[in-house]
Design an enzyme around this catalytic site. Structure first.
Site, PDB file in Angstrom:
ATOM      1  N   LYS A  14      -4.717 -22.958 -12.532  1.00 42.11           N
ATOM      2  CA  LYS A  14      -3.455 -23.266 -11.833  1.00 42.11           C
ATOM      3  C   LYS A  14      -3.705 -23.636 -10.370  1.00 42.11           C
ATOM      4  CE  LYS A  14      -1.628 -19.171 -12.792  1.00 42.11           C
ATOM      5  NZ  LYS A  14      -2.725 -18.503 -13.540  1.00 42.11           N
ATOM      6  N   ARG A 134     -12.391 -11.781  -4.140  1.00 39.64           N
ATOM      7  CA  ARG A 134     -11.162 -11.226  -4.738  1.00 39.64           C
ATOM      8  C   ARG A 134     -11.518  -9.974  -5.527  1.00 39.64           C
ATOM      9  NH1 ARG A 134      -7.036 -15.525  -7.419  1.00 39.64           N
ATOM     10  NH2 ARG A 134      -6.510 -13.635  -8.569  1.00 39.64           N
ATOM     11  N   ARG A 146      -5.637  -8.056 -16.502  1.00 40.43           N
ATOM     12  CA  ARG A 146      -4.766  -9.177 -16.079  1.00 40.43           C
ATOM     13  C   ARG A 146      -4.364 -10.014 -17.297  1.00 40.43           C
ATOM     14  NH1 ARG A 146      -8.735 -11.630 -11.823  1.00 40.43           N
ATOM     15  NH2 ARG A 146      -7.293 -13.399 -11.714  1.00 40.43           N
TER      16      ARG A 146
HETATM   17  P1  AP5 Z   1      -8.126 -21.217 -10.685  1.00 38.93           P
HETATM   18  O1  AP5 Z   1      -7.731 -22.614 -10.423  1.00 38.93           O
HETATM   19  O2  AP5 Z   1      -8.223 -20.279  -9.539  1.00 38.93           O
HETATM   20  O3  AP5 Z   1      -7.200 -20.580 -11.839  1.00 38.93           O
HETATM   21  P2  AP5 Z   1      -5.824 -19.802 -11.711  1.00 38.93           P
HETATM   22  O4  AP5 Z   1      -5.088 -20.078 -12.966  1.00 38.93           O
HETATM   23  O5  AP5 Z   1      -5.171 -20.140 -10.420  1.00 38.93           O
HETATM   24  O6  AP5 Z   1      -6.399 -18.318 -11.730  1.00 38.93           O
HETATM   25  P3  AP5 Z   1      -6.011 -17.063 -10.835  1.00 38.93           P
HETATM   26  O7  AP5 Z   1      -7.182 -16.134 -10.798  1.00 38.93           O
HETATM   27  O8  AP5 Z   1      -5.413 -17.459  -9.549  1.00 38.93           O
HETATM   28  O9  AP5 Z   1      -4.973 -16.408 -11.779  1.00 38.93           O
HETATM   29  P4  AP5 Z   1      -4.027 -15.262 -11.631  1.00 38.93           P
HETATM   30  O10 AP5 Z   1      -2.824 -15.768 -12.280  1.00 38.93           O
HETATM   31  O11 AP5 Z   1      -4.602 -13.997 -12.172  1.00 38.93           O
HETATM   32  O12 AP5 Z   1      -3.956 -14.974 -10.064  1.00 38.93           O
HETATM   33  P5  AP5 Z   1      -2.781 -14.922  -9.022  1.00 38.93           P
HETATM   34  O13 AP5 Z   1      -3.366 -15.156  -7.718  1.00 38.93           O
HETATM   35  O14 AP5 Z   1      -1.642 -15.754  -9.473  1.00 38.93           O
HETATM   36  O15 AP5 Z   1      -9.520 -21.268 -11.465  1.00 38.93           O
HETATM   37  C1  AP5 Z   1     -10.229 -20.105 -11.805  1.00 38.93           C
HETATM   38  C2  AP5 Z   1     -11.748 -20.407 -11.719  1.00 38.93           C
HETATM   39  O16 AP5 Z   1     -12.082 -21.378 -12.707  1.00 38.93           O
HETATM   40  C3  AP5 Z   1     -12.167 -21.023 -10.374  1.00 38.93           C
HETATM   41  O17 AP5 Z   1     -13.431 -20.533 -10.036  1.00 38.93           O
HETATM   42  C4  AP5 Z   1     -12.206 -22.534 -10.661  1.00 38.93           C
HETATM   43  O18 AP5 Z   1     -13.132 -23.198  -9.844  1.00 38.93           O
HETATM   44  C5  AP5 Z   1     -12.629 -22.549 -12.116  1.00 38.93           C
HETATM   45  N1  AP5 Z   1     -12.092 -23.726 -12.839  1.00 38.93           N
HETATM   46  C6  AP5 Z   1     -10.869 -24.309 -12.675  1.00 38.93           C
HETATM   47  N2  AP5 Z   1     -10.716 -25.353 -13.524  1.00 38.93           N
HETATM   48  C7  AP5 Z   1     -11.861 -25.414 -14.262  1.00 38.93           C
HETATM   49  C8  AP5 Z   1     -12.310 -26.284 -15.311  1.00 38.93           C
HETATM   50  N3  AP5 Z   1     -11.552 -27.282 -15.776  1.00 38.93           N
HETATM   51  N4  AP5 Z   1     -13.534 -26.044 -15.850  1.00 38.93           N
HETATM   52  C9  AP5 Z   1     -14.315 -25.011 -15.379  1.00 38.93           C
HETATM   53  N5  AP5 Z   1     -13.951 -24.170 -14.377  1.00 38.93           N
HETATM   54  C10 AP5 Z   1     -12.736 -24.366 -13.834  1.00 38.93           C
HETATM   55  O19 AP5 Z   1      -2.313 -13.395  -9.162  1.00 38.93           O
HETATM   56  C11 AP5 Z   1      -3.131 -12.348  -8.726  1.00 38.93           C
HETATM   57  C12 AP5 Z   1      -2.353 -11.040  -8.809  1.00 38.93           C
HETATM   58  O20 AP5 Z   1      -1.241 -11.083  -7.906  1.00 38.93           O
HETATM   59  C13 AP5 Z   1      -1.733 -10.711 -10.177  1.00 38.93           C
HETATM   60  O21 AP5 Z   1      -2.650 -10.035 -11.016  1.00 38.93           O
HETATM   61  C14 AP5 Z   1      -0.575  -9.808  -9.751  1.00 38.93           C
HETATM   62  O22 AP5 Z   1      -1.022  -8.513  -9.449  1.00 38.93           O
HETATM   63  C15 AP5 Z   1      -0.099 -10.452  -8.465  1.00 38.93           C
HETATM   64  N6  AP5 Z   1       0.944 -11.472  -8.679  1.00 38.93           N
HETATM   65  C16 AP5 Z   1       0.861 -12.814  -8.388  1.00 38.93           C
HETATM   66  N7  AP5 Z   1       2.001 -13.449  -8.723  1.00 38.93           N
HETATM   67  C17 AP5 Z   1       2.829 -12.492  -9.246  1.00 38.93           C
HETATM   68  C18 AP5 Z   1       4.135 -12.528  -9.788  1.00 38.93           C
HETATM   69  N8  AP5 Z   1       4.835 -13.689  -9.872  1.00 38.93           N
HETATM   70  N9  AP5 Z   1       4.664 -11.373 -10.241  1.00 38.93           N
HETATM   71  C19 AP5 Z   1       3.993 -10.192 -10.162  1.00 38.93           C
HETATM   72  N10 AP5 Z   1       2.740 -10.097  -9.663  1.00 38.93           N
HETATM   73  C20 AP5 Z   1       2.165 -11.225  -9.202  1.00 38.93           C
HETATM   74 MG    MG Z   2      -4.434 -18.977  -8.773  1.00 37.30          MG
END
Ligand code: AP5
Ligand code: MG
Length: 192
Positions: A14, A134, A146
């Protein structure tokens, strides 16, 4: 105005794809994960409350993230549209978002859901954990928590938008460029 949700499990790409979407389409990027990490870095009361949940791989309470998104919408009155990344993550958040957008006389136009298999998610996140700093990427148990949280509470959000015929699935494995081409094709169908 064009409002897009980029949806998918942790590690589905994402954040990576969001950067490319905002560059091409000029949307305002709202990532609740990034907003929460900024609050933690600034040691605000909100950040301190959120940190424990995030370190355990659990969702932060709805009212905290809904309040953050409401403030971010108010802070960007001139945006051409918003790209929501990592929000909404529960049905209550989806309902709240619909209400907030309605007050601004707009709505969600499209949800793009990135589909990636679980072993690939785990390997991407463990790999990123080597350098990202992280806390929720370094430990496989937290990464699995997660993903469990996603299945328990978040995947239903796609069903919610499916009722309004707003969801398109995008295969999320392959090169970043190929995935972005599929995303662009779906956005272009809506904005042209
Ligand atoms: P990346 O692009 O970072 O993927 P992502 O989907 O953004 O993954 P996140 O780790 O950000 O997901 P998340 O939903 O757990 O985290 P968030 O910050 O929202 O890619 C991941 C990796 O893969 C990178 O190294 C990238 O380079 C690699 N990659 C990308 N595309 C690729 C490809 N095509 N091929 C190979 N490699 C690739 O949430 C974190 C925490 O915050 C949650 O656990 C929760 O506690 C809290 N939180 C956030 N939002 C909310 C909400 N709305 N409600 C409640 N709690 C929340
Ligand atoms: Mg993200």
């Amino acid at each position: 105005m064009f409002n897009l949700i980029l949806f998918g499990p942790p590690g589905s790409g994402k954040g990576t794809q969001s950067q490319k979407i905002i560059d091409k389409y000029g949307l305002k990027h709202l990532s609740t994960g990034d907003l929460l990490r900024s609050e933690i870095a600034a040691e605000t009361p909100l950040g301190l409350e959120a940190k424990g949940f995030m370190d355990r791989g659990q969702l932060v309470p709805d009212e905290v993230v809904i309040g953050m998104i409401s403030s971010a919408l108010d802070a960007n009155p001139d945006a051409n549209g918003f790209l929501f990344d990592g929000f909404p993550r529960t049905e209550a958040q989806a309902e709240a978002l619909d209400k907030l957008l309605k007050l601004k006389k707009t709505a969600i136009h499209l949800m793009l859901a990135l589909d990636v298999a679980e072993p690939e998610l785990i390997s991407r996140l463990l790999n990123r954990g080597k350098t990202s700093g992280r806390s929720d990427d370094t430990n496989e148990d937290v990464i699995k928590a997660r993903i469990t949280e996603y299945h328990k509470k978040t995947s239903a959000v796609a069903d919610y938008y499916m009722k309004f015929d707003k969801v398109k699935h995008i295969p999320g494995e392959g090169t970043v460029e190929n995935i972005f081409d599929s995303i662009s094709a779906e956005i272009d169908k809506k904005v042209k």
